[in-house]
Design a protein around this motif. Structure first.
Motif, PDB file in Angstrom:
ATOM      1  N   THR A 130      25.055   4.393  31.976  1.00  0.00           N
ATOM      2  CA  THR A 130      24.832   4.824  33.276  1.00  0.00           C
ATOM      3  C   THR A 130      24.654   6.449  33.298  1.00  0.00           C
ATOM      4  O   THR A 130      24.220   6.874  34.540  1.00  0.00           O
ATOM      5  N   GLU A 131      24.576   7.194  32.514  1.00  0.00           N
ATOM      6  CA  GLU A 131      24.517   8.442  32.540  1.00  0.00           C
ATOM      7  C   GLU A 131      24.083   8.955  30.936  1.00  0.00           C
ATOM      8  O   GLU A 131      23.911   8.372  30.181  1.00  0.00           O
TER       9      GLU A 131
ATOM     10  N   PRO B 141      20.882  11.545  28.924  1.00  0.00           N
ATOM     11  CA  PRO B 141      19.514  11.930  28.746  1.00  0.00           C
ATOM     12  C   PRO B 141      18.656  10.836  28.685  1.00  0.00           C
ATOM     13  O   PRO B 141      17.463  10.707  29.319  1.00  0.00           O
TER      14      PRO B 141
ATOM     15  N   VAL C  84      19.037   7.757  30.478  1.00  0.00           N
ATOM     16  CA  VAL C  84      19.074   7.443  31.724  1.00  0.00           C
ATOM     17  C   VAL C  84      18.438   8.258  32.690  1.00  0.00           C
ATOM     18  O   VAL C  84      17.312   7.827  33.448  1.00  0.00           O
ATOM     19  N   GLU C  85      18.488   9.505  32.339  1.00  0.00           N
ATOM     20  CA  GLU C  85      17.826  10.803  33.242  1.00  0.00           C
ATOM     21  C   GLU C  85      16.158  10.514  33.214  1.00  0.00           C
ATOM     22  O   GLU C  85      15.450  10.896  33.972  1.00  0.00           O
ATOM     23  N   ALA C  86      15.727  10.313  31.766  1.00  0.00           N
ATOM     24  CA  ALA C  86      14.473  10.268  31.437  1.00  0.00           C
ATOM     25  C   ALA C  86      13.651   9.085  32.013  1.00  0.00           C
ATOM     26  O   ALA C  86      12.640   8.955  32.402  1.00  0.00           O
TER      27      ALA C  86
ATOM     28  N   ARG D 167      14.833   7.478  34.765  1.00  0.00           N
ATOM     29  CA  ARG D 167      14.961   7.855  36.318  1.00  0.00           C
ATOM     30  C   ARG D 167      13.793   8.821  36.672  1.00  0.00           C
ATOM     31  O   ARG D 167      12.818   8.372  37.640  1.00  0.00           O
ATOM     32  N   LYS D 168      13.380   9.660  35.860  1.00  0.00           N
ATOM     33  CA  LYS D 168      12.509  10.578  36.061  1.00  0.00           C
ATOM     34  C   LYS D 168      11.059   9.558  35.917  1.00  0.00           C
ATOM     35  O   LYS D 168      10.083   9.591  36.879  1.00  0.00           O
TER      36      LYS D 168
ATOM     37  N   ASN E 268      10.677   7.430  39.075  1.00  0.00           N
ATOM     38  CA  ASN E 268      10.335   8.264  40.096  1.00  0.00           C
ATOM     39  C   ASN E 268       8.685   8.494  40.141  1.00  0.00           C
ATOM     40  O   ASN E 268       8.084   8.370  41.260  1.00  0.00           O
TER      41      ASN E 268
END
Length: 131
Positions: A85-86, A88, A90-92, A94-95, A98
């Motif tokens: 759930t967190e 790099p 997951v962040e990639a 999410r980006k 978006n």
């Protein structure tokens, strides 16, 4: 294990992700928000993956199948899977979500698969060959 042909096909095509519950109930879903990381892991953004997420948490296993509809070249990748759930990955995702969906859909986490077996699904003499 995953050579350049496998990685290129996985990056270009829609994936079918298969999991099973602890009771053995199968589940398969198409996913498009996905990638192959530099270290060879398969990552899948969780937008609508409730059953897949629960199955991965219960069994720690998943399989991905992808093929090129024009050439029939295809591969199946099986391996250990975790839900994150967190971090790099997951962040990639999410980006990417978006940018692609303009904020309309949100990534809640990621299924991360560490490949253990890669099988050729292309029709022909190499069908079922383990790479």
């Amino acid at each position: 294990m995953m050579n350049e042909n496998v990685i290129a096909l996985l990056k270009a095509q829609l994936w079918m992700v298969a999991t099973a519950s602890a009771a053995g109930e199968p589940n398969a879903v198409p996913v498009g928000l996905k990638d192959v990381t530099d270290d060879g892991k398969l990552v899948i953004g969780d937008v609508f993956l409730e059953t897949t997420k629960e199955n991965v948490k219960a069994t720690g296993r998943a399989a991905v199948s992808a093929c090129n509809g024009e050439t029939a070249e295809g591969y199946q990748v099986k391996g250990a899977a975790v839900y994150e759930t967190e971090g790099p990955v997951v962040e990639a995702l999410r980006k990417a979500a978006n940018e692609h969906f303009h904020g309309a859909l949100a990534v809640r986490g990621a299924v991360v698969i560490t490949p253990e077996t890669v099988i050729v699904t292309t029709p022909g003499p190499d069908n079922k060959k383990v790479l």
